[in-house]
Design a protein around this motif. Structure first.
Motif, short mmCIF file in Angstrom:
data_model
loop_
_atom_site.label_atom_id
_atom_site.label_comp_id
_atom_site.label_asym_id
_atom_site.label_seq_id
_atom_site.Cartn_x
_atom_site.Cartn_y
_atom_site.Cartn_z
N THR A 57 11.86 1.04 -23.24
CA THR A 57 12.12 0.73 -24.65
C THR A 57 13.19 -0.35 -24.84
O THR A 57 14.19 -0.38 -24.13
N TRP A 58 12.94 -1.23 -25.80
CA TRP A 58 13.74 -2.40 -26.15
C TRP A 58 13.56 -3.56 -25.17
O TRP A 58 13.91 -4.70 -25.51
N ASP A 59 13.04 -3.31 -23.99
CA ASP A 59 12.96 -4.38 -23.00
C ASP A 59 12.06 -5.51 -23.45
O ASP A 59 12.41 -6.70 -23.31
N ASP A 60 10.87 -5.18 -24.00
CA ASP A 60 9.94 -6.22 -24.41
C ASP A 60 10.39 -6.93 -25.68
O ASP A 60 10.23 -8.15 -25.82
N ALA A 61 10.96 -6.17 -26.62
CA ALA A 61 11.45 -6.79 -27.86
C ALA A 61 12.52 -7.83 -27.55
O ALA A 61 12.49 -8.96 -28.08
N ILE A 62 13.47 -7.47 -26.69
CA ILE A 62 14.54 -8.40 -26.34
C ILE A 62 14.00 -9.56 -25.51
O ILE A 62 14.43 -10.72 -25.67
N TYR A 63 13.05 -9.30 -24.64
CA TYR A 63 12.48 -10.39 -23.84
C TYR A 63 11.81 -11.43 -24.73
O TYR A 63 12.01 -12.64 -24.54
N GLY A 64 11.05 -10.97 -25.72
CA GLY A 64 10.44 -11.91 -26.65
C GLY A 64 11.48 -12.67 -27.45
O GLY A 64 11.33 -13.87 -27.72
N TRP A 65 12.55 -11.98 -27.84
CA TRP A 65 13.61 -12.63 -28.61
C TRP A 65 14.29 -13.71 -27.77
O TRP A 65 14.55 -14.82 -28.27
N LEU A 66 14.56 -13.41 -26.52
CA LEU A 66 15.19 -14.40 -25.65
C LEU A 66 14.31 -15.64 -25.48
O LEU A 66 14.79 -16.78 -25.53
N ILE A 67 13.02 -15.42 -25.27
CA ILE A 67 12.11 -16.56 -25.16
C ILE A 67 12.09 -17.36 -26.45
O ILE A 67 12.12 -18.60 -26.44
N ALA A 68 12.06 -16.66 -27.59
CA ALA A 68 11.97 -17.33 -28.89
C ALA A 68 13.21 -18.16 -29.20
O ALA A 68 13.14 -19.07 -30.05
N LEU A 69 14.33 -17.88 -28.56
CA LEU A 69 15.50 -18.73 -28.75
C LEU A 69 15.30 -20.11 -28.15
O LEU A 69 16.01 -21.06 -28.51
N LYS A 70 14.30 -20.25 -27.26
CA LYS A 70 14.11 -21.51 -26.55
C LYS A 70 12.76 -22.16 -26.78
O LYS A 70 12.61 -23.37 -26.58
N VAL A 100 11.03 3.25 -11.67
CA VAL A 100 12.06 2.43 -12.31
C VAL A 100 11.72 2.15 -13.78
O VAL A 100 12.32 1.27 -14.40
N GLY A 101 10.78 2.92 -14.32
CA GLY A 101 10.42 2.77 -15.73
C GLY A 101 9.56 1.55 -15.98
O GLY A 101 9.32 0.73 -15.09
N GLY A 102 9.10 1.43 -17.23
CA GLY A 102 8.29 0.27 -17.58
C GLY A 102 9.05 -1.03 -17.39
O GLY A 102 8.50 -2.03 -16.92
N ALA A 103 10.34 -1.03 -17.76
CA ALA A 103 11.13 -2.25 -17.66
C ALA A 103 11.26 -2.70 -16.22
O ALA A 103 11.04 -3.87 -15.88
N GLY A 104 11.59 -1.76 -15.34
CA GLY A 104 11.70 -2.10 -13.93
C GLY A 104 10.36 -2.48 -13.33
O GLY A 104 10.28 -3.38 -12.48
N GLY A 105 9.30 -1.82 -13.79
CA GLY A 105 7.97 -2.13 -13.30
C GLY A 105 7.55 -3.54 -13.66
O GLY A 105 7.00 -4.28 -12.83
N PHE A 106 7.77 -3.94 -14.91
CA PHE A 106 7.38 -5.29 -15.31
C PHE A 106 8.26 -6.34 -14.67
O PHE A 106 7.80 -7.44 -14.35
N SER A 107 9.52 -6.02 -14.45
CA SER A 107 10.39 -6.95 -13.75
C SER A 107 9.86 -7.20 -12.33
O SER A 107 9.74 -8.34 -11.88
N ALA A 108 9.53 -6.11 -11.63
CA ALA A 108 8.99 -6.24 -10.28
C ALA A 108 7.63 -6.92 -10.29
O ALA A 108 7.31 -7.73 -9.40
N GLY A 109 6.81 -6.61 -11.28
CA GLY A 109 5.47 -7.18 -11.35
C GLY A 109 5.48 -8.67 -11.62
O GLY A 109 4.70 -9.43 -11.02
#
Length: 343
Positions: free
Chosen positions: A218-231, A101-110
């Motif tokens: 790709t883009w998954d971690d950048a957007i995840y950090g951005w979402l956290i940084a909004l809060k 499921v790619g890196g994004a799916g892997g980190f989501s599951a992890g």
């Protein structure tokens, strides 16, 4: 081996005025490492060896196996025995997936598995790095203040690896920050993430939900950090915590280095622009003109990578195919972001 990372007595028992005995959790307790791996048994073995000598040690690991077909399962099994036999045993949870499921799916599951196992902190990393022995202790002072951290990395030659960016919501693009961001402070406030070493607290995860598996890579971690940084703050800290061990071709662009890539990454870097746009929309930050410019800049960067790093134009078709695949995602009126978690 020294004790686990803690601010006071780890897991000290306290008794409520009326009721059963409960465990007090310190701010630095329940530290988990979450690794996503796919067909890199050799790299994974080296990473697990480096984790075995971490001091302080993590409480547990979650290794997400993205349906590997090499000797990954055997490497994980041997590490389970080795880590479990330490004077202070480290639990290793082998989270095997039925498909890649790619890196994004892997980190989501992890992350989901780590939360289910009781994690308070989750240090996310790919399989092609090794940990610096004192890394967890180095994070400690910032763990008392922040819920999202990114430490520094050494490159394969032992030199500092360039990673300092800020996300432009106008462009939908993370841009390199010039100069020495640690010239006057050992912490730099950023608004992007990197799953090659990002450390997140369960409160940060709860506020934005699990990493979005729809990115695949790709883009998954950048957007995840951005979402956290909004809060809440996301801090890049002046502590070296990881070594990169996989050699890559690169070119020095003065502001940053540009590494080689793959056709799969080229496809998803453009396809996932649709997901980036949807997250911008969901947070009231989408500007169609700025986003179109950011997409053009993304394509231009990939062309520069092809010409100057990989010295070919083969792969341009993947960029075009990825852009076409982004259009239905961007136009999807029913799209929803990952939900917040009730933890």
């Amino acid at each position: 081996m020294g004790g686990r990372l803690h601010g006071g007595p780890s897991r000290s028992q306290v008794r409520a005025a009326e009721g059963p005995e409960v465990l007090a959790v310190g701010r630095r307790d329940r530290f988990f490492i979450v690794i996503t791996t796919f067909n890199r048994a050799g790299y994974l073995s080296d990473l697990l060896d480096s984790i075995a000598v971490l001091d302080p040690a993590p409480e547990a690991l979650v290794v997400v196996d993205n349906a590997s077909t090499d000797t990954t399962a055997a490497v994980i099994g041997a590490a389970q025995d080795r880590l479990g036999a330490l004077p202070r045993p480290i639990a290793l949870h082998h989270h095997a997936l039925a498909s890649n499921v790619g890196g994004a799916g892997g980190f989501s599951a992890g992350v989901e598995r780590a939360l289910a196992e009781g994690a308070q902190w989750m240090w996310l990393m790919d399989d092609d790095v090794t940990a610096v022995p004192g890394a967890i202790g180095a994070f400690g002072p910032w763990m008392d203040k922040y819920d999202a951290l990114v430490g520094r990395r050494y490159d394969t030659s032992g030199e500092p690896f360039f990673w300092q960016h800020n996300f432009s919501s106008f462009l939908g693009l993370h841009l390199p920050v010039r100069g020495d961001v640690f010239a006057h402070s050992n912490e730099f406030s950023t608004n992007v993430g990197c799953f090659e070493g990002m450390l997140v607290h369960r409160d940060a995860v709860a506020s934005v939900g699990l990493p979005d598996p729809r990115f695949f890579i790709t883009w998954d971690d950048a957007i995840y950090g951005w979402l956290i940084a909004l809060k809440r703050p996301v801090m890049y800290v002046n502590e070296f915590v990881l070594h990169k061990v996989r050699a890559q071709r690169s070119v020095d662009l003065l502001i940053r280095h540009l590494n080689d890539s793959s056709d799969l990454s080229r496809f998803y870097v453009m396809r996932n622009r649709g997901l980036v746009a949807q997250y911008l929309r969901a947070n009231g930050c989408y500007n169609p003109v700025g986003f179109a410019l950011g997409t053009a800049l993304t394509a231009a960067k990939e062309l520069v990578r092809l010409v100057f790093v990989e010295k070919t134009l083969h792969g341009t078709g993947k960029l075009w195919a990825g852009w076409r695949a982004s259009r239905p995602i961007l136009a999807d009126k029913q799209w929803q972001p990952m939900p917040e978690l009730d933890l």
